[in-house]
Scaffold this motif. Structure first.
Motif, short mmCIF file in Angstrom:
data_model
loop_
_atom_site.label_atom_id
_atom_site.label_comp_id
_atom_site.label_asym_id
_atom_site.label_seq_id
_atom_site.Cartn_x
_atom_site.Cartn_y
_atom_site.Cartn_z
N VAL A 15 3.69 0.66 -18.78
CA VAL A 15 3.00 -0.59 -19.12
C VAL A 15 2.15 -0.37 -20.38
O VAL A 15 1.04 -0.86 -20.50
N ALA A 16 2.70 0.38 -21.31
CA ALA A 16 1.95 0.73 -22.53
C ALA A 16 2.92 1.16 -23.61
O ALA A 16 4.02 1.67 -23.35
N LEU A 17 2.49 1.00 -24.87
CA LEU A 17 3.22 1.50 -26.02
C LEU A 17 3.07 3.02 -26.09
O LEU A 17 2.21 3.59 -25.41
N PRO A 18 3.89 3.70 -26.89
CA PRO A 18 3.82 5.16 -26.95
C PRO A 18 2.45 5.73 -27.29
O PRO A 18 2.12 6.84 -26.89
N ASP A 19 1.63 4.97 -28.04
CA ASP A 19 0.30 5.47 -28.37
C ASP A 19 -0.73 5.16 -27.30
O ASP A 19 -1.91 5.45 -27.46
N GLY A 20 -0.30 4.55 -26.18
CA GLY A 20 -1.19 4.29 -25.08
C GLY A 20 -1.74 2.88 -25.01
O GLY A 20 -2.41 2.52 -24.04
N LEU A 21 -1.47 2.06 -26.02
CA LEU A 21 -1.97 0.69 -26.03
C LEU A 21 -1.22 -0.13 -24.98
O LEU A 21 0.02 -0.18 -24.97
N ILE A 22 -1.95 -0.80 -24.11
CA ILE A 22 -1.35 -1.52 -23.00
C ILE A 22 -0.39 -2.61 -23.49
O ILE A 22 -0.64 -3.28 -24.49
N PHE A 23 0.76 -2.74 -22.80
CA PHE A 23 1.76 -3.75 -23.14
C PHE A 23 2.55 -4.04 -21.87
O PHE A 23 3.09 -3.13 -21.25
N GLY A 24 2.64 -5.31 -21.47
CA GLY A 24 3.14 -5.65 -20.16
C GLY A 24 4.62 -5.49 -19.93
O GLY A 24 5.07 -4.91 -18.94
#
Length: 429
Positions: A118-127
């Protein structure tokens, strides 16, 4: 027994919703070429003073401004494709910044990371993953393709990779099931192509729609920069209970004084039995005129529903963050769905609320649980708990009964639906 997911036959045993990634600052986005934010072009406008920071720190704007730039971009294309309605929504939200910090369709590593974490590779949340699907065997990485909606050029995409997704695994993680009785899983199985492709987008033109969809930057310019903005998501006509719900949300202790509501319906593809987006739009427009509420704003979102419950709640919150919202109303069974075979709910009534509360601090959006309102003969709309405590007499009208009355020309009680909305629905039946 439920139908087996034949197209997505590979077993997927992982749990539906994975533990959250570690909390992190969202002031920057690293790495991938489809994730790097594009600086806001409209420097010095209200956008810079907006109370809410865009997801990832910068609002993406990929739309070229001059005819010369657009002609040069199109001249690089070696192929052209017609976008499906769902692809058109995704393309629009990438190029206008609604999916910030994305600048293109997800490549395979990004897709896998979002599905798993539930996140992009850099750790930013994305549903939920945002992908370009195709059955075209000739499309290859390196192709630069003109994406069109009819005769209108919408964007160019430079494809970076092409991969075979594990669709069963994707559905199990994102929807909690890989059964085709779930509308999202059915969409993945029967509507999406065999391959997914990653690629960086360059915007040319926004689609021409029956319902005008302002960009995040345009919506932000209309919002106050010193009070909370509470988003209300819906995909159906707004009836009396909905209106009471989102206007009363401004009284929630989580919302600061003087806050406003942004009613932001999705008008893209959804479940097969939902009312078409163009009809929904007409109901919203007449209701906006009828209510004239200074603390309520109305805008429209070209988003394709997945009915993914908790994961989709996060996606909705993230998008509304990019549109300038600080808070988001989470209803019971938000973006929920039922089995087309058994009629059973795929998610618990409060799963989306619980997941939103867990992810809200990391995302930077405050979830506001919706009130469970009922209509009573004595007091009008009150909470279900109050009605029970005081022994008030509830009046109920099911959605099925409402549709039957609508088709039969029967009078619809005004406590249930606005007359203006009923009139539109009857005229477009």
């Amino acid at each position: 027994m439920k139908l087996s997911f034949a197209i997505l036959s590979l077993a997927a045993t992982a749990s539906a919703f994975t533990p959250s990634a570690p909390a992190r600052s969202v002031s920057r986005v690293g790495g991938s070429s489809v994730l790097a934010p594009v600086p806001v072009r409209a420097a010095g406008t209200q956008l810079e003073a907006a109370k809410q920071t865009p997801h990832g720190g910068k609002l993406v704007d990929l739309i070229l401004k001059s005819d010369e730039e657009k002609k040069a971009a199109m001249a690089k294309c070696n192929k052209e494709l017609q976008l499906t309605p769902r692809q058109l929504c995704d393309t629009e939200l990438i190029i206008n910044g609604g999916f910030s910090p994305l600048t293109g369709f997800m490549d395979e590593p990004t897709y896998k990371h979002v599905v798993d974490n539930v996140a992009l590779p850099d750790g930013l949340i994305f549903g939920l993953p945002v992908v370009f699907d195709t059955d075209d065997e000739d499309l290859q990485p390196g192709d630069i393709v003109l994406l069109k909606d009819g005769d209108r050029p919408i964007a160019t995409v430079e494809f970076t990779d092409k991969y075979l997704p594990n669709k069963a695994y994707e559905c199990k993680k994102c929807y909690g099931t890989s059964e085709i009785e779930h509308p999202g899983a059915l969409m993945v199985a029967t509507e999406r192509g065999k391959y997914y492709m990653g690629g960086k987008l360059t915007g040319l033109n926004l689609p021409v729609r029956d319902f005008p969809c302002k960009t995040p930057a345009e919506v932000r310019e209309t919002l106050p920069d010193d009070v909370d903005v509470v988003a209300f998501q819906c995909r159906n006509p707004v009836h009396r209970a909905h209106y009471e719900l989102f206007t009363r949300a401004l009284d929630d202790p989580l919302v600061g004084a003087g806050g406003v509501v942004l009613v932001h319906p999705t008008c893209g593809p959804t479940q097969a039995d939902d009312i078409p987006g163009t009809v929904r739009y007409k109901t919203y427009e007449v209701l906006k005129e009828e209510t004239h509420n200074d603390r309520t704003r109305w805008e429209y979102l070209p988003y394709s529903m997945h009915m993914a419950g908790p994961r989709e709640a996060i996606q909705h919150m993230m998008i509304r963050k990019n549109f300038g919202c600080t808070h988001f109303i989470i209803g019971r069974d938000m973006a929920g769905s039922k089995s087309s075979v058994t009629g059973e709910d795929y998610y618990g009534a409060y799963d989306a609320q619980d997941f939103a509360k867990e992810k809200g601090p990391e995302l930077g959006v405050t979830p506001v649980p919706s009130l469970n309102l009922v209509y009573t003969e004595e007091e009008g709309y009150v909470t279900a708990d109050e009605a029970k405590e005081r022994g008030l007499h509830e009046k109920k009208l099911s959605g099925t009964k409402f549709r039957q009355m609508l088709r039969g020309g029967e009078d619809i009680p005004e406590w249930f639906a606005f007359k203006s909305v009923v009139k539109v629905l009857r005229e477009n039946a």
